[in-house]
Enzyme design. Structure first.
Site, short mmCIF file in Angstrom:
data_model
loop_
_atom_site.label_atom_id
_atom_site.label_comp_id
_atom_site.label_asym_id
_atom_site.label_seq_id
_atom_site.Cartn_x
_atom_site.Cartn_y
_atom_site.Cartn_z
N HIS A 45 6.54 106.15 -30.43
CA HIS A 45 5.56 105.21 -29.92
C HIS A 45 6.12 103.79 -29.89
O HIS A 45 5.38 102.82 -29.86
CB HIS A 45 4.28 105.29 -30.76
CG HIS A 45 3.65 106.64 -30.66
ND1 HIS A 45 2.65 106.94 -29.77
CD2 HIS A 45 3.93 107.79 -31.31
CE1 HIS A 45 2.33 108.22 -29.89
NE2 HIS A 45 3.10 108.76 -30.83
N LYS A 49 31.50 85.15 -45.23
CA LYS A 49 31.61 85.07 -46.70
C LYS A 49 32.31 83.77 -47.09
O LYS A 49 31.86 83.03 -47.97
CB LYS A 49 32.47 86.23 -47.21
CG LYS A 49 31.74 87.40 -47.74
CD LYS A 49 32.75 88.28 -48.47
CE LYS A 49 32.20 89.64 -48.73
NZ LYS A 49 33.17 90.56 -49.32
N GLU A 99 30.36 99.45 -39.86
CA GLU A 99 31.41 98.72 -40.56
C GLU A 99 32.76 99.43 -40.44
O GLU A 99 33.81 98.81 -40.45
CB GLU A 99 31.02 98.55 -42.04
CG GLU A 99 31.47 97.22 -42.61
CD GLU A 99 30.79 96.85 -43.94
OE1 GLU A 99 30.62 95.65 -44.17
OE2 GLU A 99 30.45 97.75 -44.72
O1 PA5 Z 1 31.53 99.26 -47.44
C1 PA5 Z 1 31.93 98.26 -48.01
O2 PA5 Z 1 33.05 98.21 -48.53
C2 PA5 Z 1 31.05 97.04 -48.15
O3 PA5 Z 1 29.89 97.13 -47.40
C3 PA5 Z 1 30.69 96.83 -49.61
O4 PA5 Z 1 30.01 97.95 -50.08
C4 PA5 Z 1 29.82 95.58 -49.81
O5 PA5 Z 1 30.39 94.47 -49.21
C5 PA5 Z 1 29.62 95.32 -51.30
O6 PA5 Z 1 30.86 95.21 -51.91
P1 PA5 Z 1 31.02 95.34 -53.47
O7 PA5 Z 1 30.70 96.74 -53.86
O8 PA5 Z 1 32.45 94.99 -53.72
O9 PA5 Z 1 30.08 94.37 -54.10
#
Ligand code: PA5
Length: 466
Positions: free
Chosen positions: A321, A435, A292
Site C-alpha cells: 500500500h 568521519k 557498504e
Molecule cells: O561493516 C562495517 O565494517 C561497518 O559498518 C562497521 O560495522 C561500523 O562502522 C561500526 O564499526 P565498529 O564496529 O568498528 O564500531
C-alpha cells in the site's frame, strides 16, 4: 542438511517476464564468471577479510562460554543494552526481531524469561535520554560492541553510560559492562583491560557487517535465550551447500550472478521485501551488507567503476500500500527479492460475521496466515505480469537454524557478487570523509589540516536557503 530454504528464480527469466528477464543462454554465458568468483571466494575462505567464513566452524567453543555468561546475565539483570552501530548493531537487532516474541519488551517478566533488550545505534540525544526513562541502570547489563574500538558514536555512548554507572554503583560499575572488540587493536580493549570489563573478541578477518555469527551477535542472542549453536549449524550447512560452483546447486551463487547481470542491465536497485514482520529487520541488515560491500568507485585494478545496487527495504504486505505501485509501473531499474514464510509460529483465525456484506464476508473462516501468503503470491504474480524481475525465497519456518542458513547465504551472495564486480567487498572508504570531517569539527587532535580545509570551503549561497 535440512532443506529449510527454497529459492525460486523463475521470475528472473524471460520465459516469465519477457524482455527484462534472462534467457538460458544468458545463464550459460555467466557460468564461467560465476565459477571464477566462486573459486576466488573459496580460495580466500578464512583468510584476510574472509575470516567470517570460519565462523560456522570455529565459534562452538566460545559459544559455550557465551551461553554460560548469558545465563548469569539472564538471572541477574532486567535489561540488556547493546551499544554499537552499523555491523555492530544491525545483526543483533535483526536476530532479536526474527526469533523473539514481536512485542518482547512489552511482555511481563515471567513471559519474557529474560532481560528486556535494546540496541542503541544512534547518537540522537532524545533517544539516549529516553533510554534512561525505561531502564534502571543498576539492573542493566551494557554490551559495548565495536570492532575498531574507536567509533565515535559507540564510544560517546560508552562514556555516558559508564559515567552514569560509576555515579550509581561506584566500584561495581565495571561489572555492568561487557566489551566486544578486537583483541589487540583500538581503545576499547585498552579501557576494558584497565577497568576490568568482561570481554569477548571479534576474530581477525571479521568485519562489522560480516560479524553476526561471532560474539557480536552470539552474546546478545544467547542473552535472549536464542539457541546460538543451531544458528551456527544452519550457517555451516549453507556453507557446505555452497561449496558447489554449479549455479543450479548453489543458491547464493545463482542470486549473485542474477544480481550482477541485472546491474549490467541498469537494474541498480535491490528491493528486499519479506512477508513477515519477524524478518523486517533482516532487510536493514541486508541493506548495510549489500550497500557498504558493493558500493565502490574503483575496482581491484584501479579502474573507476562506480558500481553497486541501492538496497531498499520493504515489508509485505504493508508496503503493497505504499511502494508496490512504483515497483510494478515505475522504471525498470529494480530486482525485488520476496521472502515468504510457509509456517508462521502463530495462527490467527478470521471469524465469521457480516453475511450481508460479501465484500467483507469473503475473508471469514480463513486465517491471517492464508491472507498474508496469498497476498505474497498475488504480488509475485503482479510483478511477473508487469515484467519486473523478482525472485522468491521461501522459509519453511523462522527459527535459529533457518535464520543461520539465510544470513550466511546473503553473506556468501555478497562475497560472490563483489568478486564478480572485481571490487574490494570488505572496505568502506566512502564512509571516511564524513568521519574525518566530524573529527575535525569536534577538534580531535591530528585533524587540524582537515579543519583548515573545512574552514576554507566556499560559504553556502544564501540565495538557496529559504
Ligand atoms: O561493516 C562495517 O565494517 C561497518 O559498518 C562497521 O560495522 C561500523 O562502522 C561500526 O564499526 P565498529 O564496529 O568498528 O564500531
Amino acid at each position: 542438511m535440512k532443506k529449510v530454504l527454497t529459492f525460486d528464480f523463475n521470475n528472473m527469466m524471460a520465459d516469465a517476464i519477457g524482455k527484462h528477464g534472462f534467457s538460458d543462454g544468458d545463464i550459460d554465458a555467466i557460468k564461467q564468471k560465476a565459477a571464477d568468483a566462486h573459486k576466488k571466494v573459496m580460495s580466500e575462505a578464512g583468510q584476510g577479510w574472509q575470516g567470517w567464513m570460519n565462523l560456522p566452524y570455529n565459534q562452538n567453543e566460545i559459544a559455550d562460554d557465551i551461553i554460560e555468561c548469558a545465563k548469569g546475565v539472564r538471572e541477574k539483570f532486567d535489561a540488556f543494552v547493546v551499544l554499537g552501530i552499523g555491523g555492530s548493531a544491525l545483526g543483533p537487532s535483526a536476530v532479536f526481531n526474527a526469533l523473539k516474541h514481536l512485542r518482547y519488551n512489552d511482555l511481563p517478566k515471567e513471559k519474557r524469561g529474560g532481560p528486556k533488550f535494546y540496541v542503541e545505534d544512534n547518537v540522537d540525544p532524545e533517544r539516549m535520554a529516553s533510554l534512561f526513562d525505561v531502564i534502571d541502570a543498576e539492573k542493566t547489563m551494557f554490551n559495548v560492541i565495536t570492532k575498531s574500538g574507536a567509533t565515535s558514536e559507540t564510544m560517546s555512548q560508552f562514556l555516558i553510560i559508564y559515567d552514569l554507572l560509576k555515579q550509581k554503583l561506584g566500584d561495581k560499575a565495571a561489572s555492568h559492562i561487557i566489551a566486544t572488540t578486537d583483541e589487540k587493536k583500538g581503545n576499547l580493549i585498552k579501557i576494558a583491560k584497565t577497568e576490568g570489563f568482561k570481554t569477548y573478541f571479534i576474530p581477525d578477518g571479521v568485519g562489522g557487517r560480516f560479524s553476526e555469527l561471532c560474539p557480536v551477535g552470539l552474546l546478545p542472542a544467547a542473552v535472549l535465550g536464542i539457541d546460538i549453536k543451531a544458528m551456527l549449524e544452519g550457517a555451516k550447512d549453507m556453507d557446505e551447500l555452497c561449496k558447489s560452483d554449479d549455479l543450479s546447486q548453489n543458491p547464493a551463487l545463482m542470486s549473485a550472478a542474477l544480481q550482477f547481470m541485472s546491474m549490467e542491465r541498469g537494474k541498480n536497485i535491490s528491493v528486499m521485501m519479506p512477508y513477515a514482520d519477524s524478518l523486517r529487520l533482516i532487510s536493514d541488515w541486508y541493506c548495510q551488507l549489500w550497500a557498504e560491500s558493493l558500493g565502490k568507485n574503483v575496482d581491484n585494478d584501479g579502474n573507476q567503476v562506480f558500481v553497486g545496487q541501492t538496497p531498499v527495504k520493504a515489508l509485505g504486505v504493508t508496503d503493497q500500500h505504499s511502494q508496490v505501485q512504483l515497483y510494478t509501473e515505475g522504471p525498470f531499474d529494480k530486482v525485488v527479492t520476496l521472502i515468504g514464510v510457509e509456517n508462521f509460529r502463530s495462527e490467527v483465525k478470521i471469524p465469521y460475521g457480516f453475511d450481508e456484506l460479501p465484500d467483507v464476508n469473503f475473508l471469514c473462516g480463513s486465517t491471517m496466515n492464508k491472507l498474508i501468503n496469498t497476498e505474497l503470491d498475488a504480488t509475485e504474480y503482479a510483478l511477473m505480469k508487469a515484467g519486473r524481475p523478482n525472485y522468491r525465497i521461501s522459509i519453511s519456518k523462522v527459527d535459529e537454524y533457518s535464520l543461520g542458513q539465510l544470513l550466511y547465504c546473503f553473506m556468501l551472495q555478497t562475497a560472490y557478487c563483489g568478486a564478480m564486480l572485481n571490487i574490494n567487498t570488505y572496505n568502506q572508504p566512502g564512509v571516511e570523509e564524513g568521519k574525518n570531517a566530524t573529527y575535525a569539527m569536534f577538534g580531535k587532535k591530528g585533524y587540524e589540516a582537515k579543519k583548515a580545509e573545512l574552514d576554507s570551503a566556499p560559504a553556502k549561497n544564501q540565495k538557496y536557503v529559504i
